[in-house]
Scaffold this active site. Structure first.
Site, PDB file in Angstrom:
ATOM      1  N   GLU A  86       0.840  -1.206   0.000  1.00 64.50           N
ATOM      2  CA  GLU A  86       0.000   0.000   0.000  1.00 64.50           C
ATOM      3  C   GLU A  86       0.865   1.242   0.000  1.00 64.50           C
ATOM      4  O   GLU A  86       1.822   1.345   0.761  1.00 64.50           O
ATOM      5  CB  GLU A  86      -0.910   0.013   1.229  1.00 64.50           C
ATOM      6  CG  GLU A  86      -1.928  -1.109   1.197  1.00 64.50           C
ATOM      7  CD  GLU A  86      -3.200  -0.771   1.969  1.00 64.50           C
ATOM      8  OE1 GLU A  86      -3.811   0.270   1.693  1.00 64.50           O
ATOM      9  OE2 GLU A  86      -3.571  -1.564   2.850  1.00 64.50           O
ATOM     10  N   CYS A  99       3.875   8.280   0.879  1.00 62.91           N
ATOM     11  CA  CYS A  99       4.019   7.419   2.051  1.00 62.91           C
ATOM     12  C   CYS A  99       4.119   5.978   1.565  1.00 62.91           C
ATOM     13  O   CYS A  99       3.203   5.480   0.909  1.00 62.91           O
ATOM     14  CB  CYS A  99       2.810   7.614   2.968  1.00 62.91           C
ATOM     15  SG  CYS A  99       2.793   6.499   4.392  1.00 62.91           S
ATOM     16  N   CYS A 106       2.699  -6.431   9.247  1.00 61.31           N
ATOM     17  CA  CYS A 106       3.688  -5.986  10.229  1.00 61.31           C
ATOM     18  C   CYS A 106       3.693  -6.971  11.391  1.00 61.31           C
ATOM     19  O   CYS A 106       2.658  -7.526  11.750  1.00 61.31           O
ATOM     20  CB  CYS A 106       3.335  -4.592  10.746  1.00 61.31           C
ATOM     21  SG  CYS A 106       4.541  -3.913  11.908  1.00 61.31           S
ATOM     22  N   CYS A 110       0.995  -3.513  17.355  1.00 65.46           N
ATOM     23  CA  CYS A 110       0.527  -2.396  18.179  1.00 65.46           C
ATOM     24  C   CYS A 110      -1.003  -2.474  18.209  1.00 65.46           C
ATOM     25  O   CYS A 110      -1.636  -2.690  17.181  1.00 65.46           O
ATOM     26  CB  CYS A 110       0.998  -1.065  17.595  1.00 65.46           C
ATOM     27  SG  CYS A 110       2.799  -0.960  17.446  1.00 65.46           S
ATOM     28  N   CYS A 113      -3.325  -0.211  15.843  1.00 65.29           N
ATOM     29  CA  CYS A 113      -2.972  -0.096  14.425  1.00 65.29           C
ATOM     30  C   CYS A 113      -3.544  -1.270  13.636  1.00 65.29           C
ATOM     31  O   CYS A 113      -3.345  -2.432  14.003  1.00 65.29           O
ATOM     32  CB  CYS A 113      -1.459  -0.059  14.273  1.00 65.29           C
ATOM     33  SG  CYS A 113      -0.895  -0.014  12.566  1.00 65.29           S
ATOM     34  N   CYS A 331      -3.259   7.402   8.819  1.00 63.03           N
ATOM     35  CA  CYS A 331      -2.319   6.669   9.667  1.00 63.03           C
ATOM     36  C   CYS A 331      -3.001   5.483  10.334  1.00 63.03           C
ATOM     37  O   CYS A 331      -4.060   5.621  10.924  1.00 63.03           O
ATOM     38  CB  CYS A 331      -1.780   7.560  10.780  1.00 63.03           C
ATOM     39  SG  CYS A 331      -1.005   9.041  10.200  1.00 63.03           S
TER      40      CYS A 331
HETATM   41  N1  SAH Z   1       5.985   0.858  12.041  1.00 62.51           N
HETATM   42  C1  SAH Z   1       6.444   2.206  11.902  1.00 62.51           C
HETATM   43  C2  SAH Z   1       5.950   2.861  10.615  1.00 62.51           C
HETATM   44  C3  SAH Z   1       4.453   3.085  10.560  1.00 62.51           C
HETATM   45  S1  SAH Z   1       4.124   4.774  10.759  1.00 62.51           S
HETATM   46  C4  SAH Z   1       6.046   3.019  13.118  1.00 62.51           C
HETATM   47  O1  SAH Z   1       5.311   2.510  13.949  1.00 62.51           O
HETATM   48  O2  SAH Z   1       6.507   4.131  13.270  1.00 62.51           O
HETATM   49  C5  SAH Z   1       2.421   4.794  11.078  1.00 62.51           C
HETATM   50  C6  SAH Z   1       2.064   5.763  12.177  1.00 62.51           C
HETATM   51  O3  SAH Z   1       0.635   5.708  12.381  1.00 62.51           O
HETATM   52  C7  SAH Z   1       2.698   5.395  13.499  1.00 62.51           C
HETATM   53  O4  SAH Z   1       3.190   6.557  14.117  1.00 62.51           O
HETATM   54  C8  SAH Z   1       1.538   4.844  14.327  1.00 62.51           C
HETATM   55  O5  SAH Z   1       1.715   5.100  15.692  1.00 62.51           O
HETATM   56  C9  SAH Z   1       0.360   5.589  13.760  1.00 62.51           C
HETATM   57  N2  SAH Z   1      -0.902   4.859  13.897  1.00 62.51           N
HETATM   58  C10 SAH Z   1      -1.075   3.527  13.915  1.00 62.51           C
HETATM   59  N3  SAH Z   1      -2.383   3.230  14.036  1.00 62.51           N
HETATM   60  C11 SAH Z   1      -3.043   4.404  14.087  1.00 62.51           C
HETATM   61  C12 SAH Z   1      -4.423   4.746  14.173  1.00 62.51           C
HETATM   62  N4  SAH Z   1      -5.370   3.818  14.228  1.00 62.51           N
HETATM   63  N5  SAH Z   1      -4.747   6.049  14.185  1.00 62.51           N
HETATM   64  C13 SAH Z   1      -3.794   6.994  14.097  1.00 62.51           C
HETATM   65  N6  SAH Z   1      -2.480   6.726  13.992  1.00 62.51           N
HETATM   66  C14 SAH Z   1      -2.106   5.442  13.989  1.00 62.51           C
END
Ligand code: SAH
Length: 341
Positions: A86, A99, A106, A110, A113, A331
């Protein structure tokens, strides 16, 4: 068939005689956007057809594109083995952002996410990472205005979990004879893979660093981001403090605001204590909600209160807009949704 996007210029040069063919090909592909050797007219004619049989210059195909009302575009990029990567193109007035993903799925899980719900399917190759940039660039820009974007490694996957391929892709995109993206236009975001951050610090060319924090105490972060159990906050921040920065360069901390979990005044104060005195700025990301997630987005007033607490205590903080929310491009929303349509 070799894909040109998988190769750094010196690697390509090692396979070709004379070796300056590599530079000719890089210029053709990344600067003039050729897709066939026939179009690289500074190569001898016989050479062109021979190379065409062995190498492809075609970027990956777009399996599907979703267009948001705000101009954001989400791409499902088709890969050789039918997996999908994506990619998101985010237009902005002064600078666009591409992006890109580093993995399909992954491994880090988390809890807030969506990508984490898929688990890790596989790493992306350097060529697949480069190919995402090329595909989004060509679909949205023109050869004349081809450089109008920054690259963020904030799509699917943990870039530092796929360290070698990610760094190789960055070197390919950075090559002055190719796309010539300066290092200051890359931002690599990590959930906190500490040994890889330390390794990144020793590279000759280093992208901007972003750390996804979302949790200012180990107690909270252990639950939200399980990687914290391995690399807890104090060690992580110690590595960030040692990370080499240029004049005026700062580390970005991403902090997802979850209602009743990470959005209280105490959370904001704990974050201030952690970051005080660091060359840092904070991107607050109000949760992008999804049915699959057990969290809620805080109210606008709670978001604003949190931001003000940081800024009033000397920490620069910005609330990130949720671009592309209507097409699941924001995000945390990259989840390979709607792949069949
Ligand atoms: N794995 C790496 C790269 C992904 S960046 C990392 O974690 O940094 C994606 C960003 O989106 C991260 O900062 C994560 O904290 C944020 N994110 C993940 N799930 C989200 C959600 N449901 N709403 C808003 N931000 C989210």
């Amino acid at each position: 068939m070799n894909s040109v996007f998988d190769f750094e210029r010196p690697e390509l040069a090692a396979q070709l005689t004379p070796s300056y063919r590599a530079t000719q090909i890089f210029k053709g592909v990344y600067q003039r956007w050729v897709t066939r050797f026939e179009e690289i007219t500074d190569l001898p004619k016989a050479e062109r057809s021979r190379l065409q049989d062995e190498w492809t210059l075609e970027p990956p195909r777009t399996h599907r594109r979703f267009d948001s009302v705000d101009g954001t575009r989400r791409y499902l990029v088709g890969l050789e083995d039918d997996e999908l990567a994506e990619t998101v193109f985010i237009p902005e007035e002064h600078r666009n952002t591409i992006c890109i993903s580093s993995q399909v799925g992954c491994a880090l899980a988390c809890t807030f996410c969506l990508t984490g719900k898929i688990g890790l399917k596989r790493h992306l190759s350097a060529g697949e990472i480069v190919g995402q940039v090329v595909a989004a660039q060509r679909d949205n820009l023109s050869v004349a205005r081809k450089d109008d974007f920054n690259i963020v490694l904030m799509g699917m996957g943990e870039p530092l979990h796929n360290y070698d391929n990610v760094m190789k892709a960055i070197r390919i995109l950075h090559d002055p004879e190719g796309m010539n993206m300066s290092m200051s236009r890359f931002t690599l975001s990590t959930a906190g893979m500490l040994p890889a951050i330390e390794r990144l610090a020793t590279e000759p060319d280093i992208p901007n660093l972003a750390i996804s924090l979302t949790g200012a105490t180990n107690e909270k972060r252990d639950v939200l981001m399980p990687i914290n159990k391995k690399y807890p906050i104090a060690q992580l921040l110690e590595a960030v403090r040692r990370f080499p920065l240029k004049h005026r360069q700062r580390v970005t901390f991403e902090y997802v605001l979850l209602k009743g979990v990470t959005d209280s005044l105490d959370d904001a104060k704990a974050l201030v204590t952690l970051l005080k005195g660091m060359p840092a700025k904070v991107n607050l990301i109000p949760l992008n909600e999804a049915e699959e997630l057990d969290y809620e987005r805080p109210s606008d007033s709670a978001i604003d209160r949190f931001r003000r607490t940081l800024t009033e205590n000397g920490i620069d903080a910005f609330v990130r807009k949720n671009r592309g929310n209507d097409i699941s491009a924001a995000c945390g929303q990259l989840f390979l949704r709607d792949i069949k349509q």
